[in-house]
Design an enzyme around this catalytic site. Structure first.
Site, PDB file in Angstrom:
ATOM      1  CG  HIS A 110      -1.183   9.168   2.952  1.00  0.00           C
ATOM      2  ND1 HIS A 110      -1.280   7.828   3.257  1.00  0.00           N
ATOM      3  CD2 HIS A 110      -0.891   9.779   4.121  1.00  0.00           C
ATOM      4  CE1 HIS A 110      -1.052   7.642   4.552  1.00  0.00           C
ATOM      5  NE2 HIS A 110      -0.810   8.818   5.102  1.00  0.00           N
TER       6      HIS A 110
ATOM      7  NE  ARG B  69      -3.511   2.416   2.608  1.00  0.00           N
ATOM      8  CZ  ARG B  69      -3.349   3.413   3.479  1.00  0.00           C
ATOM      9  NH1 ARG B  69      -2.423   3.344   4.416  1.00  0.00           N
ATOM     10  NH2 ARG B  69      -4.127   4.471   3.439  1.00  0.00           N
TER      11      ARG B  69
ATOM     12  CD  GLU C 218      -5.215   8.028   9.109  1.00  0.00           C
ATOM     13  OE1 GLU C 218      -4.787   9.118   9.539  1.00  0.00           O
ATOM     14  OE2 GLU C 218      -4.879   6.938   9.591  1.00  0.00           O
TER      15      GLU C 218
ATOM     16  CE1 TYR D 151      -0.717   3.274  13.451  1.00  0.00           C
ATOM     17  CE2 TYR D 151      -2.563   4.422  12.437  1.00  0.00           C
ATOM     18  CZ  TYR D 151      -1.328   3.828  12.331  1.00  0.00           C
ATOM     19  OH  TYR D 151      -0.686   3.775  11.125  1.00  0.00           O
TER      20      TYR D 151
ATOM     21  CD  GLU E 239      -1.954   4.363   7.800  1.00  0.00           C
ATOM     22  OE1 GLU E 239      -1.796   4.854   8.933  1.00  0.00           O
ATOM     23  OE2 GLU E 239      -2.012   5.036   6.762  1.00  0.00           O
TER      24      GLU E 239
ATOM     25  CG  ASN F  41      -5.531   3.752   8.146  1.00  0.00           C
ATOM     26  OD1 ASN F  41      -5.608   2.736   7.452  1.00  0.00           O
ATOM     27  ND2 ASN F  41      -5.011   4.885   7.711  1.00  0.00           N
TER      28      ASN F  41
HETATM   29  C1  FCB Z   1      -1.792   7.695  10.316  1.00  0.00           C
HETATM   30  C2  FCB Z   1      -1.272   8.156   8.961  1.00  0.00           C
HETATM   31  C3  FCB Z   1       0.079   7.613   8.615  1.00  0.00           C
HETATM   32  C4  FCB Z   1       1.002   7.544   9.803  1.00  0.00           C
HETATM   33  C5  FCB Z   1       0.329   6.858  10.968  1.00  0.00           C
HETATM   34  C6  FCB Z   1       1.200   6.714  12.189  1.00  0.00           C
HETATM   35  O1  FCB Z   1      -2.670   8.645  10.812  1.00  0.00           O
HETATM   36  O2  FCB Z   1      -2.171   7.786   7.938  1.00  0.00           O
HETATM   37  O3  FCB Z   1       0.587   8.397   7.569  1.00  0.00           O
HETATM   38  O4  FCB Z   1       1.471   8.790  10.128  1.00  0.00           O
HETATM   39  O5  FCB Z   1      -0.843   7.538  11.318  1.00  0.00           O
END
Ligand code: FCB
Length: 480
Positions: A122, A79, A167, A306, A385, A304
């Site tokens: 992006h 990707r 995002e 986290y 992600e 994505n």
């Molecule tokens: C996301 C982004 C990516 C990277 C990660 C840690 O928000 O899409 O580019 O910075 O966080």
């Protein structure tokens, strides 16, 4: 020691993700001109340590080596994102040299037997378009479609899966409301207007690209969202429960509802009623027909993930100081809340965190995926992600990033839990292949499964990269 493994569905797609601005460097080569991020890196205090992405990982010159590395690590897909200011510098005419780079990249991937998985945007808007209003200007959505079509025309014979935006929440709200990302504007409702225009750009691209489908070109179209799981800090405090609802509206549903239901939610509309940009309510920027375009069916949804978020409504005096604020050093430039209207803070709940100070909560990923399936009947999902920032050190040529490996392992189990619950998840891309330019945090924040020495550009796969290669080879994750 023998381990047991949990298997992924057949044909599960494995790979890593990067973004053009974060790795390519070569910022002024072969016709590329400035994006909003080039400009932003020159603003004093905007980036920790004043880092710029002029060289980054020098991927523009080392691309074949990086593809070969992914191949050695068993990756089946890659990707990456296409840089708008390379392909249409200054938002103007097509620059063949810019397109050629991505054409070579696609060929290199196909030769290695890998699936190219490009993202069209992006975050690197040509600066000239920002000078004309950026994403607060409706015309930018049309310029985006024009650029996207030029990429599709050049690569669509070899690329099947297309992601329009990465995002859009960050582009819109961190760029135009909070100001911690380029273009660094802090203009309240401008964030919602930008979000709508980003969605419109997505819809226009889907429409234009689908029109170009032929019997031997069947583009698959999707978008990648960074979704959160909003839990009230104190579930017994009604103001916190309401803060979680508002956060969910301004982070998740502001995108999910128009994309998957063709409307903005009533409670979001009520929360933001009266919020104006340039003297007009934000809702007046939504024209007839926009939502029909935006809600055209998607072939896949990129997620994505986290961490989740735990809002506490202001005024807040019950949270001890150590639960508020971040333990890590951010950029000096003042920022504001990225949520228009805001009114909440994010205390920690004492969960373990990564070195980025983000809470580790894999169960939240399962909840998110199940919600997308149950509440939104989402199309097939790819985790586009997921990964961890660690303060890695190279010792005798090796990086033992056990914390990152553990993070990925737990999120893979969380993904399998969702699959077991009936969610159609078809792939996983770790963020990131390489340590890279981590936006306003610069090079200090390492997210790669491959270490990059920025002085020498030497790549050193970390422990997590070898572990991940084994997961891919087995199509299964070890049970700890
Ligand atoms: C996301 C982004 C990516 C990277 C990660 C840690 O928000 O899409 O580019 O910075 O966080």
């Amino acid at each position: 020691m023998t381990s047991t493994y949990r298997a992924f569905p057949q044909h599960f797609l494995w790979g890593a993700a990067t973004a053009a601005f974060q790795i390519e460097g070569a910022y002024d080569e072969d016709g590329r001109t400035d994006s909003i991020w080039d400009t932003f890196t020159r603003v004093p205090g905007a980036i920790v340590a004043g880092d710029t992405a002029e060289v980054a990982c020098d991927h523009y010159h080392r691309m074949p080596e990086d593809v070969a590395l992914m191949k050695r690590l068993n990756h089946a897909a890659y990707r990456f994102s296409v840089a708008w200011p390379r392909v249409r510098p200054d938002g103007g005419a097509v620059n063949q040299k810019g397109l050629d780079f991505y054409s070579r990249l696609v060929d290199e991937l196909l030769e290695a037997g890998m699936v190219p998985w490009p993202t069209l945007y992006h975050w690197d808007l040509p600066q000239v378009l920002e000078d004309a209003g950026g994403w607060t200007n409706r015309d930018t959505a049309h310029r985006f479609a024009e650029y996207a079509v030029s990429v599709y025309d050049a690569l669509g014979d070899r690329v099947e899966a297309w992601t329009t935006l990465n995002e859009p929440w960050c582009s819109a709200f961190m760029g135009y409301t909070g100001g911690q990302h380029a273009p660094g504007r802090q203009e309240g409702a401008a964030g919602i207007v930008a979000a709508h225009h980003l969605l419109l750009g997505h819809g226009l691209v889907v429409d234009e690209v689908r029109r170009r489908a032929t019997p031997d070109r069947r583009p698959q179209l999707g978008i990648t969202l960074n979704l959160t799981v909003a839990d009230p800090f104190d579930p017994a405090r009604p103001a916190d429960v309401d803060a979680a609802r508002r956060l969910d509206g301004l982070h998740n549903r502001v995108f999910l509802d128009p994309l998957l239901r063709g409307r903005y939610a009533d409670d979001l509309a009520a929360d933001t009623e009266g919020m104006a940009f340039e003297g007009r309510p934000w809702s007046s920027y939504v024209h007839d027909g926009d939502l029909a375009l935006i809600s055209a069916p998607l072939d896949f949804l990129g997620v994505n993930f986290y961490h989740g978020d735990v809002p506490a409504a202001l005024p807040y005096d019950a949270a001890p100081d150590e639960l508020l604020g971040s333990r890590i050093q951010g950029p000096a430039r003042p920022r504001t809340s990225p949520y228009p209207g805001g009114g909440f803070v994010f205390p920690r709940r004492g969960l373990p965190t990564t070195d980025r100070d983000w809470e580790i909560d894999p169960a939240a990923l399962t909840r998110l995926l199940v919600r997308l399936h149950e509440e939104y009947a989402a199309p097939p999902i790819y985790i586009t992600e997921n990964g961890a920032m660690c303060d890695d050190v190279v010792v005798d040529g090796e990086v033992h990033d056990d914390a990152r490996r553990d993070f990925i392992e737990r999120h893979l189990h969380a993904t399998l839990d969702a699959i077991d619950a009936g969610v159609d998840v078809r792939g996983y891309f770790v963020w990131s292949l390489l340590d890279n330019f981590e936006w306003s945090y610069g090079y200090g924040h390492r997210f790669g499964i491959v270490h990059v020495d920025y002085e020498t550009q030497v790549r050193t796969p970390k422990g997590s990269a070898f572990w991940y290669a084994d997961v891919i080879a087995r199509n299964a994750v070890p049970v700890p």
